[in-house]
Design a protein around this motif. Structure first.
Motif, PDB file in Angstrom:
ATOM      1  N   PRO A 172       1.173  -1.684   0.038  1.00  0.00           N
ATOM      2  CA  PRO A 172       0.104  -0.169  -0.173  1.00  0.00           C
ATOM      3  C   PRO A 172       0.717   1.108   0.164  1.00  0.00           C
ATOM      4  O   PRO A 172       1.909   1.527   0.478  1.00  0.00           O
ATOM      5  CB  PRO A 172      -1.065  -0.173   0.664  1.00  0.00           C
ATOM      6  CG  PRO A 172      -1.017  -1.389   1.952  1.00  0.00           C
ATOM      7  CD  PRO A 172       0.775  -2.495   1.058  1.00  0.00           C
ATOM      8  N   LEU A 221      -2.575   4.531   6.708  1.00  0.00           N
ATOM      9  CA  LEU A 221      -2.845   3.553   5.697  1.00  0.00           C
ATOM     10  C   LEU A 221      -2.287   2.487   6.376  1.00  0.00           C
ATOM     11  O   LEU A 221      -2.524   1.495   6.472  1.00  0.00           O
ATOM     12  CB  LEU A 221      -2.026   3.858   4.613  1.00  0.00           C
ATOM     13  CG  LEU A 221      -1.750   2.880   3.248  1.00  0.00           C
ATOM     14  CD1 LEU A 221      -2.332   2.259   3.186  1.00  0.00           C
ATOM     15  CD2 LEU A 221      -1.134   4.027   2.537  1.00  0.00           C
ATOM     16  N   ARG A 241      -6.614   0.380   2.909  1.00  0.00           N
ATOM     17  CA  ARG A 241      -5.401  -0.611   2.835  1.00  0.00           C
ATOM     18  C   ARG A 241      -6.041  -1.333   2.259  1.00  0.00           C
ATOM     19  O   ARG A 241      -5.232  -1.750   1.465  1.00  0.00           O
ATOM     20  CB  ARG A 241      -4.995  -0.927   4.270  1.00  0.00           C
ATOM     21  CG  ARG A 241      -3.340  -1.782   4.443  1.00  0.00           C
ATOM     22  CD  ARG A 241      -3.011  -2.239   5.404  1.00  0.00           C
ATOM     23  NE  ARG A 241      -2.115  -2.507   4.631  1.00  0.00           N
ATOM     24  CZ  ARG A 241      -0.493  -2.334   5.036  1.00  0.00           C
ATOM     25  NH1 ARG A 241      -0.337  -1.115   5.338  1.00  0.00           N
ATOM     26  NH2 ARG A 241       0.440  -3.615   5.257  1.00  0.00           N
TER      27      ARG A 241
END
Length: 380
Positions: A284, A340, A347
């Protein structure tokens, strides 16, 4: 058969190397000349001059080097004209490559010309395709939606897949070994910092990235940071990183970089093809990029889409957060990274978009380098 290839930056060097490997399989004895980096050199190319001289981005960044680049354009075109190859293959870097192609065409009107990486006319400056068609016969496209744009402009075009889908990736064992070798615990968050592959990018973005990462580490004290880099900017990155408070690890070795990508929990990256490499490794990301004011103003005026991140574009989502131009500020970037890392925001959505992206770019099909080689040979 003789081919003259030109690549101007790290991503083009990787494309060129994969293409050369495919051509050697399909046409043994083929000869290569041109301009390229370490990966193309490993496949047998002796570069006319160091490829890194061409790794310049942005209007204001190019201006100080204009005369030198103009000399290199003339020198390269003269060499192509002298060699009279079966095809001139230009790889991305259109500001340099297409100027070379134009000079070559003026000297040798029948010279076969192929361009690898279609211009992003779907994103900005749609008139580029027609202008390119004046000097290019055939295009190798990385994205499946690009051939119609090229054909409408008067060139032939094949979608050959994106090389990211077939690049070697490290597995869990290599990721664990990397963490152990660097004394990074299995539960310690590991962030990849990717401030670009050009000196101008790195110089502009590194301070902003450092500030954002320092803010993130204030919230996650056990955070570790790795900066993968490339030959052309390696010394600059190491010099800048040596003064960072977060003490990042800088890696340039290809195997170490693959292991770092496999081991990472998240990434802060400049805009560009690196977002696809992160997607292939299911990392991510937050994308951030700053530009010279004039460059940014002109880009905003010409933009046809509302995102620059390739994962967003290919997956037809907007799940990867971007901080571009004036929005490239350490505070908001750090907040996005924190969310995140915690899994609080996006995510899982990013991971889903990454799978869609890899499928649409040709995952599971014949290797892009080999597909590109078939396209080249069929077009000559």
């Amino acid at each position: 058969m003789k081919l003259f290839l030109i690549a101007g930056e790290a991503s083009g060097d990787a494309l060129g190397a994969a293409l050369m490997a495919g051509l050697k399989v399909l046409a043994p004895g083929i000869e290569f000349r041109g301009v390229g980096g370490p990966k193309m050199e490993a496949e047998g190319l002796t570069s006319l001059f160091p490829m890194e001289e061409l790794s310049v981005m942005g209007i204001m960044e190019i201006l100080p080097k204009y005369r030198h680049l103009k000399r290199r354009i003339a020198e390269t075109a003269a060499r192509v004209t002298e060699l009279a190859p079966d095809a001139l293959i230009t790889i991305d870097s259109p500001d340099f490559c297409l100027r070379v192609a134009r000079l070559v065409r003026a000297a040798r009107p029948d010279q076969k010309t192929i361009h690898y990486v279609a211009p992003t006319v779907w994103a900005w400056r749609p008139g580029r395709a027609a202008k390119m068609a004046e000097v290019i016969d055939h295009v190798l496209a990385l994205f499946p939606f690009e051939p119609p744009y090229m054909k409408a402009a008067g060139m032939t075009c094949d979608f050959v897949g994106h090389p990211v889908v077939s690049e070697a990736r490290a597995g869990e064992a290599e990721a664990a070994a990397f963490r152990e070798a660097q004394s990074i615990g299995p539960d310690q968050p590991l962030l990849l910092c990717l401030p670009g592959s050009r000196k101008g990018e790195v110089t502009r973005l590194a301070p902003r990235f450092e500030e954002a990462i320092a803010r993130l580490r204030d919230r996650e004290p056990s955070l570790r940071v790795v900066i993968p880099t490339v030959r052309g900017v390696g010394p600059l990155v190491r010099d800048l990183a040596s003064r960072w408070k977060v003490a990042p690890l800088v890696v340039e070795d290809a195997a170490e970089k693959r292991a770092a990508f496999a081991a990472a929990d998240l990434a802060l990256a400049a805009s560009g093809t690196v977002s696809l490499e992160l997607a292939a490794n299911r990392v991510p990301m937050v994308i951030a990029h700053d530009f010279n004011r004039l460059t940014w103003w002109m880009m905003k005026r010409a933009a046809l889409i509302d995102t620059v991140t390739l994962v967003n574009i290919v997956s037809e989502t907007r799940v990867v957060p971007e901080f571009l131009g004036p929005a490239c500020q350490s505070g908001p970037i750090a907040t996005a990274l924190t969310r995140l890392l915690s899994g609080e925001a996006g995510r899982e959505a990013q991971l889903t978009a990454m799978e869609v992206t890899m499928d649409r770019l040709g995952r599971g099909d014949e290797a892009p380098g080999l597909r590109a080689a078939r396209s080249v040979l069929a077009s000559i």
